[in-house]
Design a protein around this motif. Structure first.
Motif, PDB file in Angstrom:
ATOM      1  N   ILE A   1       0.821  -1.209   0.000  1.00 39.97           N
ATOM      2  CA  ILE A   1       0.000   0.000   0.000  1.00 39.97           C
ATOM      3  C   ILE A   1       0.859   1.266   0.000  1.00 39.97           C
ATOM      4  N   VAL A   2       1.974   1.264   0.754  1.00 47.04           N
ATOM      5  CA  VAL A   2       2.781   2.473   0.930  1.00 47.04           C
ATOM      6  C   VAL A   2       3.321   3.002  -0.390  1.00 47.04           C
ATOM      7  N   PRO A   3       3.958   2.186  -1.256  1.00 41.40           N
ATOM      8  CA  PRO A   3       4.450   2.729  -2.526  1.00 41.40           C
ATOM      9  C   PRO A   3       3.339   3.320  -3.368  1.00 41.40           C
ATOM     10  N   LEU A   4       2.158   2.665  -3.345  1.00 39.06           N
ATOM     11  CA  LEU A   4       1.051   3.187  -4.132  1.00 39.06           C
ATOM     12  C   LEU A   4       0.615   4.540  -3.628  1.00 39.06           C
ATOM     13  N   SER A   5       0.601   4.692  -2.289  1.00 35.56           N
ATOM     14  CA  SER A   5       0.176   5.973  -1.749  1.00 35.56           C
ATOM     15  C   SER A   5       1.204   7.048  -2.036  1.00 35.56           C
ATOM     16  N   LEU A   6       2.517   6.675  -1.975  1.00 33.75           N
ATOM     17  CA  LEU A   6       3.552   7.654  -2.287  1.00 33.75           C
ATOM     18  C   LEU A   6       3.536   8.037  -3.753  1.00 33.75           C
ATOM     19  N   ALA A   7       3.310   7.039  -4.602  1.00 32.64           N
ATOM     20  CA  ALA A   7       3.274   7.325  -6.033  1.00 32.64           C
ATOM     21  C   ALA A   7       2.088   8.185  -6.392  1.00 32.64           C
ATOM     22  N   ALA A   8       1.004   8.011  -5.638  1.00 31.22           N
ATOM     23  CA  ALA A   8      -0.202   8.773  -5.963  1.00 31.22           C
ATOM     24  C   ALA A   8      -0.177  10.169  -5.377  1.00 31.22           C
ATOM     25  N   ALA A   9       0.707  10.415  -4.388  1.00 31.32           N
ATOM     26  CA  ALA A   9       0.737  11.725  -3.735  1.00 31.32           C
ATOM     27  C   ALA A   9       1.231  12.781  -4.704  1.00 31.32           C
ATOM     28  N   PRO A  10       0.505  13.885  -4.865  1.00 30.03           N
ATOM     29  CA  PRO A  10       0.946  14.945  -5.776  1.00 30.03           C
ATOM     30  C   PRO A  10       2.140  15.677  -5.202  1.00 30.03           C
ATOM     31  N   PRO A  11       3.065  16.161  -6.050  1.00 32.69           N
ATOM     32  CA  PRO A  11       4.246  16.869  -5.533  1.00 32.69           C
ATOM     33  C   PRO A  11       3.880  18.253  -5.017  1.00 32.69           C
ATOM     34  N   TYR A  12       4.673  18.741  -4.102  1.00 33.67           N
ATOM     35  CA  TYR A  12       4.506  20.084  -3.579  1.00 33.67           C
ATOM     36  C   TYR A  12       5.685  20.899  -4.102  1.00 33.67           C
ATOM     37  N   LEU A  13       5.407  21.994  -4.831  1.00 30.36           N
ATOM     38  CA  LEU A  13       6.435  22.728  -5.558  1.00 30.36           C
ATOM     39  C   LEU A  13       6.897  23.958  -4.789  1.00 30.36           C
ATOM     40  N   THR A  14       8.180  24.269  -4.920  1.00 32.62           N
ATOM     41  CA  THR A  14       8.741  25.496  -4.360  1.00 32.62           C
ATOM     42  C   THR A  14       9.382  26.298  -5.486  1.00 32.62           C
ATOM     43  N   GLY A  15       9.284  27.618  -5.394  1.00 32.48           N
ATOM     44  CA  GLY A  15       9.839  28.460  -6.441  1.00 32.48           C
ATOM     45  C   GLY A  15       9.809  29.921  -6.070  1.00 32.48           C
ATOM     46  N   VAL A  16       9.773  30.781  -7.089  1.00 32.27           N
ATOM     47  CA  VAL A  16       9.790  32.223  -6.875  1.00 32.27           C
ATOM     48  C   VAL A  16       8.850  32.889  -7.870  1.00 32.27           C
ATOM     49  N   VAL A  17       8.468  34.120  -7.529  1.00 31.73           N
ATOM     50  CA  VAL A  17       7.738  34.962  -8.475  1.00 31.73           C
ATOM     51  C   VAL A  17       8.746  35.458  -9.510  1.00 31.73           C
ATOM     52  N   ASP A  18       8.364  35.393 -10.768  1.00 30.35           N
ATOM     53  CA  ASP A  18       9.294  35.692 -11.854  1.00 30.35           C
ATOM     54  C   ASP A  18       8.671  36.701 -12.812  1.00 30.35           C
ATOM     55  N   ASP A  19       9.529  37.515 -13.454  1.00 28.96           N
ATOM     56  CA  ASP A  19       9.078  38.471 -14.465  1.00 28.96           C
ATOM     57  C   ASP A  19       9.499  37.962 -15.833  1.00 28.96           C
ATOM     58  N   ALA A  20       8.539  37.691 -16.687  1.00 29.03           N
ATOM     59  CA  ALA A  20       8.843  37.157 -18.016  1.00 29.03           C
ATOM     60  C   ALA A  20       9.493  38.190 -18.915  1.00 29.03           C
ATOM     61  N   ASP A  21       9.401  39.471 -18.560  1.00 27.53           N
ATOM     62  CA  ASP A  21       9.955  40.540 -19.394  1.00 27.53           C
ATOM     63  C   ASP A  21      11.113  41.248 -18.694  1.00 27.53           C
ATOM     64  N   SER A  22      11.814  40.564 -17.830  1.00 24.47           N
ATOM     65  CA  SER A  22      12.902  41.189 -17.079  1.00 24.47           C
ATOM     66  C   SER A  22      14.155  41.337 -17.942  1.00 24.47           C
ATOM     67  N   GLN A  23      15.058  42.210 -17.508  1.00 28.74           N
ATOM     68  CA  GLN A  23      16.376  42.312 -18.129  1.00 28.74           C
ATOM     69  C   GLN A  23      17.253  41.221 -17.538  1.00 28.74           C
ATOM     70  N   THR A  24      17.578  40.253 -18.347  1.00 34.67           N
ATOM     71  CA  THR A  24      18.410  39.143 -17.885  1.00 34.67           C
ATOM     72  C   THR A  24      19.872  39.475 -18.120  1.00 34.67           C
ATOM     73  N   ILE A  25      20.668  39.348 -17.087  1.00 40.88           N
ATOM     74  CA  ILE A  25      22.107  39.640 -17.177  1.00 40.88           C
ATOM     75  C   ILE A  25      22.857  38.322 -17.101  1.00 40.88           C
ATOM     76  N   GLU A  26      23.502  37.951 -18.200  1.00 42.00           N
ATOM     77  CA  GLU A  26      24.253  36.705 -18.252  1.00 42.00           C
ATOM     78  C   GLU A  26      25.754  36.994 -18.245  1.00 42.00           C
ATOM     79  N   MET A  27      26.511  36.009 -17.817  1.00 40.93           N
ATOM     80  CA  MET A  27      27.965  36.141 -17.860  1.00 40.93           C
ATOM     81  C   MET A  27      28.393  36.203 -19.326  1.00 40.93           C
ATOM     82  N   PRO A  28      29.019  37.303 -19.749  1.00 42.04           N
ATOM     83  CA  PRO A  28      29.396  37.415 -21.165  1.00 42.04           C
ATOM     84  C   PRO A  28      30.566  36.505 -21.521  1.00 42.04           C
ATOM     85  N   ARG A  29      30.674  36.236 -22.808  1.00 43.73           N
ATOM     86  CA  ARG A  29      31.816  35.458 -23.311  1.00 43.73           C
ATOM     87  C   ARG A  29      32.900  36.456 -23.732  1.00 43.73           C
TER      88      ARG A  29
END
Length: 332
Positions: free
Chosen positions: A29-57
């Motif tokens: 029963i335990v593996p089935l219950s673990l497999a069925a449990a939905p994941p809990y997500l962690t993250g951040v608020v993000d801006d899709a139109d932000s100025q992204t600063i990357e390490m230049p080449r």
């Protein structure tokens, strides 16, 4: 006849058999219950139109060190210095390139001056040769009857000699002009190549100081190898996101999902998002994109993590700002 203590009828055997059945059922029963449990997500608020600063080449070293970053969460305006990289050996390379350019210019000027002087000498020799031919022709036009035969023959020989000298002078002038014409584009190309190298290094040095091109919040990037915030003094390879300048113009949510759970949150999955600082607020969102390859996060846990983007399905409260930590539960 004596009966063994392991006989089915013995109380100890009955208890053992019951425990074995219970454990088998629990383990099933335990593996089935673990497999069925939905994941809990962690993250951040993000801006899709932000100025992204990357390490230049940049030329030279493959990796560059972050010398300074604007404070995390500070408000910046267009033109503000937000990232400074350690130029390393770029300054020395730029100085050497400038010296090389100046030397090539001086050398080119010297070579062109020498070829121009040779042309002037050839032109002077040509004028003298033309004058000598004119004088020799005058003497050669004197009739043989009017002078001694020996003088007449000498005058004819002097004319032929002067004409040959004139031909050589003309040929020499043509050669000097041709040499000048060939040398000029070669020296100009060498100078242009040196200028390109110098400008390339100057531009590379300029790229070590990065400015904001818009107003917003300055947010430090995350090291993709460790999952921790990038800090001053850290050395990073090209294309790594060092930081961003974000606003509330196009807010979305960025999550990281363990590779064991990525299949449970495909695109189109509905989420309920809450902010760590504002647990009383909840926002409906939908998974819009997931990365195709997992990255290792040394500070998090074993295994890789996929990146996931979710777009809000309702207006985002004004309290939520880019960089704020959020959590999400998968809607059943």
């Amino acid at each position: 006849m004596l009966r063994s203590r392991t006989d089915i009828g013995h109380p100890t055997a009955v208890v053992r058999l019951a425990w074995q059945r219970f454990l088998r059922s629990a383990l099933a029963i335990v593996p089935l219950s673990l497999a069925a449990a939905p994941p809990y997500l962690t993250g951040v608020v993000d801006d899709a139109d932000s100025q992204t600063i990357e390490m230049p080449r940049l030329p030279g070293m493959w990796q560059r060190q972050v010398a300074w970053l604007a404070p995390e969460g500070s408000t910046v305006t267009p033109g503000d210095l937000v990232v400074r990289l350690d130029p390393g050996d770029l300054v020395a390379q730029e100085e050497a390139a400038q010296t090389d350019l100046e030397q090539r210019r001086l050398q080119a000027e010297r070579q062109l001056a020498q070829t121009m002087l040779a042309i002037l000498d050839a032109q002077t020799a040509l004028i003298e040769a033309e004058s000598a031919v004119r004088l020799a022709r005058i003497d050669a036009q004197i009739p043989a009857s009017a002078t001694r035969q020996l003088d007449h023959d000498q005058d004819q020989l002097d004319l032929a000699t002067a004409e040959h000298a004139l031909a050589r002078a003309r040929s020499t002038l043509s050669d000097k002009k041709e040499q000048h014409a060939k040398a000029q584009p070669v020296t100009e190309m060498a100078i242009a190549r040196a200028e390109v190298n110098w400008n390339r290094l100057r531009d590379a040095i300029a790229q070590t100081e990065i400015h904001a091109d818009r107003a917003g919040l300055f947010i430090h990037g995350e090291n993709p190898f460790t999952g921790t915030k990038i800090f001053a003094g850290e050395t990073l390879p090209p294309t790594i996101k060092v930081a961003e300048v974000a606003s509330r113009n196009a807010l979305r949510f960025r999550f990281w999902v363990h590779e064991a759970d990525i299949l449970k949150v495909p695109a189109g999955t509905r989420l309920t998002v809450t902010a760590d600082a504002l647990p009383e607020l909840s926002i409906a969102a939908e998974v819009d994109w997931t990365s195709k390859q997992a990255t290792m996060r040394q500070e998090w846990s074993q295994g890789g993590h996929f990146e996931l983007l979710a777009v809000p399905l309702e207006s985002v409260p004004a309290h939520l700002i880019p960089g704020m930590a959020v959590m999400a539960a998968v809607d059943r």
